[in-house]
Design a protein around this motif. Structure first.
Motif, PDB file in Angstrom:
ATOM      1  N   PRO A  47       0.831  -1.117  -0.145  1.00  0.00           N
ATOM      2  CA  PRO A  47       0.011   0.013   0.175  1.00  0.00           C
ATOM      3  C   PRO A  47       0.814   1.155   0.025  1.00  0.00           C
ATOM      4  O   PRO A  47       0.259   2.317  -0.428  1.00  0.00           O
ATOM      5  N   TYR A  48       2.222   1.325   0.566  1.00  0.00           N
ATOM      6  CA  TYR A  48       2.802   2.517   0.591  1.00  0.00           C
ATOM      7  C   TYR A  48       3.545   2.684  -0.823  1.00  0.00           C
ATOM      8  O   TYR A  48       3.764   4.009  -1.019  1.00  0.00           O
ATOM      9  N   PHE A  49       3.751   1.513  -1.585  1.00  0.00           N
ATOM     10  CA  PHE A  49       4.348   1.703  -2.749  1.00  0.00           C
ATOM     11  C   PHE A  49       3.312   1.985  -4.098  1.00  0.00           C
ATOM     12  O   PHE A  49       3.456   2.700  -4.984  1.00  0.00           O
ATOM     13  N   GLN A  50       2.225   1.552  -3.908  1.00  0.00           N
ATOM     14  CA  GLN A  50       1.053   1.602  -4.985  1.00  0.00           C
ATOM     15  C   GLN A  50      -0.281   1.979  -4.244  1.00  0.00           C
ATOM     16  O   GLN A  50      -1.197   1.307  -4.146  1.00  0.00           O
ATOM     17  N   PRO A  51      -0.451   3.355  -3.648  1.00  0.00           N
ATOM     18  CA  PRO A  51      -1.335   3.212  -3.015  1.00  0.00           C
ATOM     19  C   PRO A  51      -2.940   3.575  -3.698  1.00  0.00           C
ATOM     20  O   PRO A  51      -4.016   3.682  -3.527  1.00  0.00           O
ATOM     21  N   ASN A  52      -2.763   3.807  -5.191  1.00  0.00           N
ATOM     22  CA  ASN A  52      -3.812   3.975  -6.091  1.00  0.00           C
ATOM     23  C   ASN A  52      -3.319   2.832  -7.161  1.00  0.00           C
ATOM     24  O   ASN A  52      -2.094   2.690  -7.439  1.00  0.00           O
ATOM     25  N   ARG A  53      -4.236   2.349  -7.807  1.00  0.00           N
ATOM     26  CA  ARG A  53      -4.096   1.335  -8.894  1.00  0.00           C
ATOM     27  C   ARG A  53      -3.184   1.782 -10.000  1.00  0.00           C
ATOM     28  O   ARG A  53      -2.437   1.050 -10.631  1.00  0.00           O
ATOM     29  N   THR A  54      -3.444   2.951 -10.270  1.00  0.00           N
ATOM     30  CA  THR A  54      -2.646   3.516 -11.386  1.00  0.00           C
ATOM     31  C   THR A  54      -1.243   4.619 -10.991  1.00  0.00           C
ATOM     32  O   THR A  54      -0.627   5.254 -11.662  1.00  0.00           O
ATOM     33  N   LEU A  55      -0.961   4.547  -9.707  1.00  0.00           N
ATOM     34  CA  LEU A  55       0.044   5.106  -9.008  1.00  0.00           C
ATOM     35  C   LEU A  55       1.107   4.358  -8.358  1.00  0.00           C
ATOM     36  O   LEU A  55       0.767   3.688  -7.137  1.00  0.00           O
ATOM     37  N   ASP A  91      -2.237  -7.878   7.959  1.00  0.00           N
ATOM     38  CA  ASP A  91      -2.410  -7.541   6.151  1.00  0.00           C
ATOM     39  C   ASP A  91      -2.121  -6.078   5.799  1.00  0.00           C
ATOM     40  O   ASP A  91      -2.544  -5.002   6.543  1.00  0.00           O
ATOM     41  N   PHE A  92      -1.366  -6.241   4.777  1.00  0.00           N
ATOM     42  CA  PHE A  92      -0.960  -5.137   3.995  1.00  0.00           C
ATOM     43  C   PHE A  92      -1.700  -4.944   2.824  1.00  0.00           C
ATOM     44  O   PHE A  92      -1.133  -5.152   1.576  1.00  0.00           O
ATOM     45  N   LEU A  93      -2.897  -4.440   2.480  1.00  0.00           N
ATOM     46  CA  LEU A  93      -3.563  -4.407   1.270  1.00  0.00           C
ATOM     47  C   LEU A  93      -4.184  -2.697   0.975  1.00  0.00           C
ATOM     48  O   LEU A  93      -4.468  -2.209   2.003  1.00  0.00           O
ATOM     49  N   PRO A  94      -3.963  -2.690  -0.258  1.00  0.00           N
ATOM     50  CA  PRO A  94      -4.049  -0.991  -0.548  1.00  0.00           C
ATOM     51  C   PRO A  94      -5.858  -0.898  -0.682  1.00  0.00           C
ATOM     52  O   PRO A  94      -6.436  -1.912  -0.639  1.00  0.00           O
ATOM     53  N   ALA A  95      -6.003   0.123  -0.476  1.00  0.00           N
ATOM     54  CA  ALA A  95      -7.462   0.702  -0.352  1.00  0.00           C
ATOM     55  C   ALA A  95      -8.170   0.439  -1.465  1.00  0.00           C
ATOM     56  O   ALA A  95      -9.757   0.094  -1.424  1.00  0.00           O
ATOM     57  N   TRP A  96      -7.656   0.278  -2.715  1.00  0.00           N
ATOM     58  CA  TRP A  96      -8.305   0.003  -3.944  1.00  0.00           C
ATOM     59  C   TRP A  96      -8.728  -1.631  -4.064  1.00  0.00           C
ATOM     60  O   TRP A  96      -9.411  -1.750  -5.253  1.00  0.00           O
ATOM     61  N   THR A  97      -8.626  -2.422  -2.963  1.00  0.00           N
ATOM     62  CA  THR A  97      -8.835  -3.662  -3.032  1.00  0.00           C
ATOM     63  C   THR A  97     -10.030  -4.204  -1.884  1.00  0.00           C
ATOM     64  O   THR A  97     -10.211  -5.363  -1.942  1.00  0.00           O
ATOM     65  N   ARG A  98     -10.254  -3.228  -0.866  1.00  0.00           N
ATOM     66  CA  ARG A  98     -10.764  -3.417   0.052  1.00  0.00           C
ATOM     67  C   ARG A  98     -12.331  -2.622   0.399  1.00  0.00           C
ATOM     68  O   ARG A  98     -12.336  -1.590  -0.371  1.00  0.00           O
ATOM     69  N   THR A  99     -13.022  -2.859   1.252  1.00  0.00           N
ATOM     70  CA  THR A  99     -14.199  -2.306   1.715  1.00  0.00           C
ATOM     71  C   THR A  99     -15.107  -2.068   0.516  1.00  0.00           C
ATOM     72  O   THR A  99     -15.724  -2.719  -0.301  1.00  0.00           O
ATOM     73  N   TRP A 100     -15.221  -0.489   0.387  1.00  0.00           N
ATOM     74  CA  TRP A 100     -16.050  -0.017  -0.643  1.00  0.00           C
ATOM     75  C   TRP A 100     -15.604  -0.430  -2.116  1.00  0.00           C
ATOM     76  O   TRP A 100     -16.267  -0.574  -3.179  1.00  0.00           O
ATOM     77  N   HIS A 101     -14.330  -0.852  -2.041  1.00  0.00           N
ATOM     78  CA  HIS A 101     -13.566  -1.269  -3.568  1.00  0.00           C
ATOM     79  C   HIS A 101     -13.288  -2.793  -3.398  1.00  0.00           C
ATOM     80  O   HIS A 101     -12.502  -3.203  -4.243  1.00  0.00           O
ATOM     81  N   ARG A 102     -13.842  -3.386  -2.736  1.00  0.00           N
ATOM     82  CA  ARG A 102     -13.923  -4.984  -2.529  1.00  0.00           C
ATOM     83  C   ARG A 102     -13.828  -5.761  -3.695  1.00  0.00           C
ATOM     84  O   ARG A 102     -14.630  -5.637  -4.529  1.00  0.00           O
ATOM     85  N   ARG A 103     -12.683  -6.162  -4.100  1.00  0.00           N
ATOM     86  CA  ARG A 103     -12.397  -6.947  -5.611  1.00  0.00           C
ATOM     87  C   ARG A 103     -11.463  -8.059  -4.953  1.00  0.00           C
ATOM     88  O   ARG A 103     -10.681  -8.110  -4.110  1.00  0.00           O
ATOM     89  N   ASN A 104     -11.865  -9.266  -5.891  1.00  0.00           N
ATOM     90  CA  ASN A 104     -10.979 -10.442  -5.562  1.00  0.00           C
ATOM     91  C   ASN A 104      -9.498 -10.197  -5.967  1.00  0.00           C
ATOM     92  O   ASN A 104      -9.362  -9.764  -6.909  1.00  0.00           O
TER      93      ASN A 104
END
Length: 414
Positions: A47-55, A91-104
């Motif tokens: 999450p620190y290295f890729q905080p957004n899917r395209t960043l 667990d260290f998962l970026p926000a773009w994979t969890r909760t409101w953006h939950r994706r497998n």
């Protein structure tokens, strides 16, 4: 034969990426290099290295390269884990994979494209560094795919394989010709419904990684000085060979440690010495990487107690007795072990791999053989009559678990 440590920064743990201090890293690596070790395993937090899917943060990538360069200046090669993922119970998962953006994590096309881009970017940034060994897809990523994780991203074994092949290809695209692999925790070898299978570990990637922790029931059942505890790492190395496609596929003991209180601090060095000695008796062992370099600071909250004291150094970089054990092992010459000629048949169906877990008949039979002086390996029951396969591995005898009868010495140190 390679000897190294999993690098845990002495200041800030893996959160050091948020306040990266190269001078502190250099001091840590000076301590590691002084032991005569030759490599470290490094963990950027996803999450620190890729905080957004395209960043993918350029500054974070530059800091990873600076760490690799600092290691090379001290004669230490670097292997980098990409998708962290999971470390020390967090667990260290970026926000773009969890909760409101939950994706497998393993099947969503946008997520997997982002993961592949991230791994490719890290590998490419390091590709021209001479001390860069390669990439591990992530640390024990299989724990996200099944219980006991509280919120698993469930997949099939075929989906796990497709995901692994894509991630490994991304690593190779970024850094061709390096050692690229993936790493599972021992559920891959022991848990019937785990979609990451022994075959995935032993056939995908450039070498097989095993992670050996005796808090999985081994030490609880048998005690820290038992044959199963002191040979558990060697068992996983040899168990992996049953599923390997090639007879001499290298195996990396990528994580192994001495967890308190099952292995009290005053006994950690003796446990390490026995574990290393027994692992070195396994043919085709690529290397041993101890967990971990430095203790977790007691200023950091909420870690399981065993995580705080696993370092070979304290937080102020003072070496423990276990550091001496690693240094002595790294200095000694190591001859190639003789082939293991006795093979224990193990289930080829991954739906029965719990038979290989602590308390299972394969596990118990293996250690009865060890206690009675044998040097067993393993073979799939589906290959037990394949004379060409057995000959290629130097196996002259195959036994089944029910043929290995209990003896007065079985299961205790002889």
């Amino acid at each position: 034969m390679r000897f190294g440590v999993n690098y845990t920064p002495s200041e800030g743990w893996f959160h050091h990426w948020l306040d990266f201090d190269l001078d502190s890293v250099r001091a840590d690596l000076d301590a590691v290099a002084a032991l005569g070790l030759d490599h470290i395993r490094v963990f950027p937090l996803w999450p620190y290295f890729q905080p957004n899917r395209t960043l993918i943060r350029p500054r974070a990538v530059e800091q990873l390269v600076a760490l690799a360069d600092a290691a090379a200046e001290r004669g230490l090669d670097v292997h980098v884990d990409g998708l962290q993922g999971h470390l020390s119970s967090f667990d260290f998962l970026p926000a773009w994979t969890r909760t409101w953006h939950r994706r497998n994590l393993f099947t969503d096309p946008d997520v997997t494209e982002g993961q592949a881009a991230y791994l490719r970017t890290l590998a490419a940034a390091l590709a021209d560094r001479p001390g860069f060994l390669g990439m591990t897809v992530g640390n024990e990523v299989n724990q996200f795919a099944a219980g006991p994780h509280p919120d698993p991203d469930r997949i099939t074994a075929d989906e796990a394989e497709r995901w692994l092949r894509r991630m490994l290809a991304a690593c190779a695209e970024g850094a061709p010709g390096r050692l690229h692999l993936h790493a599972s925790y021992d559920a891959a070898w022991y848990q019937d419904d785990q979609p990451f299978t022994p075959g995935h570990s032993a056939r995908l990637g450039d070498l097989t990684a095993v992670h050996s922790w005796v808090f999985n029931g081994t030490a609880q059942r048998h005690g820290r000085t038992s044959v199963p505890a002191e040979h558990h790492a060697a068992y996983l190395v040899e168990l992996s060979k049953a599923w390997a496609g090639e007879p001499y596929r290298p195996v990396w003991l990528q994580e192994v440690g001495a967890p308190a209180p099952l292995v009290p601090a005053e006994h950690a060095a003796a446990f390490a010495e026995a574990t290393i000695r027994n692992a070195l008796d396994c043919p085709d062992l690529w290397g041993i990487t101890w967990w971990c370099s430095h203790d977790v600071s007691r200023d950091l909250a909420d870690f399981p107690q065993l995580e705080y004291g696993l370092g070979v150094f304290t937080n102020d970089r003072a070496p423990k007795d276990i550091a001496r054990v690693l240094a002595e092992a790294a200095r000694r010459p190591h001859a190639s072990p003789a082939p293991r000629t006795t093979a224990l048949a193990v289930p080829g169906d991954p739906g029965h791999r719990s038979r290989c877990a602590p308390g299972g008949p394969v596990f118990d039979a293996f250690f009865r053989l060890v206690a009675d002086g044998a040097r067993p390996t393993t073979v799939l029951d589906t290959r037990a009559a394949d004379k060409d396969h057995l000959a290629a591995r130097g196996i002259t005898e195959v036994v089944t678990p029910d043929q290995v009868l209990p003896t007065p010495h079985g299961g205790t140190r002889s």
